[in-house]
Motif scaffolding. Structure first.
Motif, PDB file in Angstrom:
ATOM      1  N   GLY A 175      34.100  32.704  36.669  1.00 18.22           N
ATOM      2  CA  GLY A 175      34.099  34.095  36.225  1.00 18.22           C
ATOM      3  C   GLY A 175      32.757  34.541  35.688  1.00 18.22           C
ATOM      4  N   GLY A 176      32.048  33.638  35.034  1.00  9.45           N
ATOM      5  CA  GLY A 176      30.790  34.000  34.380  1.00  9.45           C
ATOM      6  C   GLY A 176      29.628  34.227  35.323  1.00  9.45           C
ATOM      7  N   ALA A 177      29.461  33.357  36.310  1.00 11.97           N
ATOM      8  CA  ALA A 177      28.321  33.485  37.220  1.00 11.97           C
ATOM      9  C   ALA A 177      28.342  34.808  37.988  1.00 11.97           C
ATOM     10  N   PRO A 178      29.472  35.173  38.609  1.00  6.58           N
ATOM     11  CA  PRO A 178      29.477  36.460  39.314  1.00  6.58           C
ATOM     12  C   PRO A 178      29.313  37.664  38.382  1.00  6.58           C
ATOM     13  N   LEU A 179      29.875  37.580  37.173  1.00  3.87           N
ATOM     14  CA  LEU A 179      29.717  38.685  36.231  1.00  3.87           C
ATOM     15  C   LEU A 179      28.261  38.831  35.808  1.00  3.87           C
ATOM     16  N   LEU A 180      27.562  37.732  35.687  1.00  2.13           N
ATOM     17  CA  LEU A 180      26.157  37.789  35.303  1.00  2.13           C
ATOM     18  C   LEU A 180      25.285  38.287  36.454  1.00  2.13           C
ATOM     19  N   ALA A 186      26.291  39.746  39.683  1.00  3.00           N
ATOM     20  CA  ALA A 186      26.680  40.958  40.427  1.00  3.00           C
ATOM     21  C   ALA A 186      28.017  41.481  39.916  1.00  3.00           C
ATOM     22  N   PRO A 187      28.030  42.055  38.718  1.00  7.25           N
ATOM     23  CA  PRO A 187      29.308  42.448  38.121  1.00  7.25           C
ATOM     24  C   PRO A 187      30.073  43.498  38.920  1.00  7.25           C
ATOM     25  N   VAL A 243      26.641  40.578  29.894  1.00  3.93           N
ATOM     26  CA  VAL A 243      26.706  39.861  28.616  1.00  3.93           C
ATOM     27  C   VAL A 243      27.944  38.958  28.590  1.00  3.93           C
ATOM     28  N   LEU A 244      29.074  39.483  29.057  1.00  2.00           N
ATOM     29  CA  LEU A 244      30.286  38.669  29.132  1.00  2.00           C
ATOM     30  C   LEU A 244      30.075  37.495  30.077  1.00  2.00           C
ATOM     31  N   GLY A 245      29.444  37.743  31.226  1.00  2.00           N
ATOM     32  CA  GLY A 245      29.153  36.659  32.165  1.00  2.00           C
ATOM     33  C   GLY A 245      28.294  35.584  31.535  1.00  2.00           C
ATOM     34  N   GLY A 246      27.263  35.993  30.807  1.00  2.62           N
ATOM     35  CA  GLY A 246      26.416  35.022  30.118  1.00  2.62           C
ATOM     36  C   GLY A 246      27.181  34.252  29.052  1.00  2.62           C
ATOM     37  N   SER A 247      28.055  34.940  28.348  1.00  4.94           N
ATOM     38  CA  SER A 247      28.875  34.271  27.329  1.00  4.94           C
ATOM     39  C   SER A 247      29.805  33.241  27.951  1.00  4.94           C
ATOM     40  N   LEU A 248      30.413  33.617  29.073  1.00 11.87           N
ATOM     41  CA  LEU A 248      31.312  32.676  29.756  1.00 11.87           C
ATOM     42  C   LEU A 248      30.543  31.457  30.261  1.00 11.87           C
ATOM     43  N   GLY A 279      41.029  37.658  22.730  1.00 13.10           N
ATOM     44  CA  GLY A 279      40.960  38.355  24.010  1.00 13.10           C
ATOM     45  C   GLY A 279      42.340  38.722  24.528  1.00 13.10           C
ATOM     46  N   SER A 280      43.289  37.802  24.420  1.00 18.20           N
ATOM     47  CA  SER A 280      44.641  38.099  24.901  1.00 18.20           C
ATOM     48  C   SER A 280      45.311  39.154  24.032  1.00 18.20           C
ATOM     49  N   ILE A 281      45.082  39.124  22.737  1.00 17.75           N
ATOM     50  CA  ILE A 281      45.644  40.145  21.842  1.00 17.75           C
ATOM     51  C   ILE A 281      45.046  41.513  22.167  1.00 17.75           C
ATOM     52  N   GLY A 282      43.741  41.551  22.388  1.00 16.81           N
ATOM     53  CA  GLY A 282      43.086  42.814  22.739  1.00 16.81           C
ATOM     54  C   GLY A 282      43.610  43.392  24.040  1.00 16.81           C
ATOM     55  N   LEU A 283      43.789  42.542  25.046  1.00 19.68           N
ATOM     56  CA  LEU A 283      44.333  43.027  26.314  1.00 19.68           C
ATOM     57  C   LEU A 283      45.787  43.464  26.173  1.00 19.68           C
ATOM     58  N   LEU A 284      46.560  42.723  25.407  1.00 18.77           N
ATOM     59  CA  LEU A 284      47.970  43.064  25.232  1.00 18.77           C
ATOM     60  C   LEU A 284      48.125  44.456  24.641  1.00 18.77           C
TER      61      LEU A 284
END
Length: 125
Positions: free
Chosen positions: A19-24, A26-27, A46-51, A83-88
């Motif tokens: 998930g991280g490489a593609p987000l970093l 080519a999001p 930023v999320l991709g880099g964090s992952l 993350g799951s709480i935020g999405l919920l």
């Protein structure tokens, strides 16, 4: 390192890497594959880099084979649980595509797995 810990670290690392490489890199293209409307490319990167950073931390835990990595397990647990709480919160008030429900399920599953690993490490200490 116990079997549950190894399995969780490896699975989490793979998911973060995939998930991280593609987000970093080519999001817009990556999210478009899932029918996800493009969002801010800066935040996506930023999320991709964090992952990718979390995948690296998981690799370091796996290499060390030590139970002293309880702090990283706590961080992994909190990332997935929050993350799951935020999405919920969003999923309960509006209709979202299946991909968002899948992401929620993955985050929830990993938060449960990390909670079990965290418990194992605390009992072993």
């Amino acid at each position: 390192m116990k079997s549950l810990q190894k399995t969780t670290v490896v699975l989490f690392g793979i998911v973060c890497l995939l998930g991280g490489a593609p987000l970093l890199l080519a999001p817009g293209s990556f999210l478009g594959l899932f029918g996800w409307k493009p969002v801010d490319p800066l935040l996506s990167r930023v999320l991709g880099g964090s992952l990718l950073g979390m995948a690296w931390a998981g690799w370091r835990i796996y290499q060390s084979q030590k139970a002293s990595s309880i702090q990283m397990v706590e961080i992994f647990f909190l990332f997935n649980a929050l993350g799951s709480i935020g999405l919920l919160r969003h999923l309960l008030v509006a209709r979202y595509p299946l991909m968002v429900w899948t992401l929620f399920s993955v985050l929830l599953l990993f938060s449960l797995l990390w909670a079990l690993v965290w418990r194992q490490l605390r009992l072993a200490a």
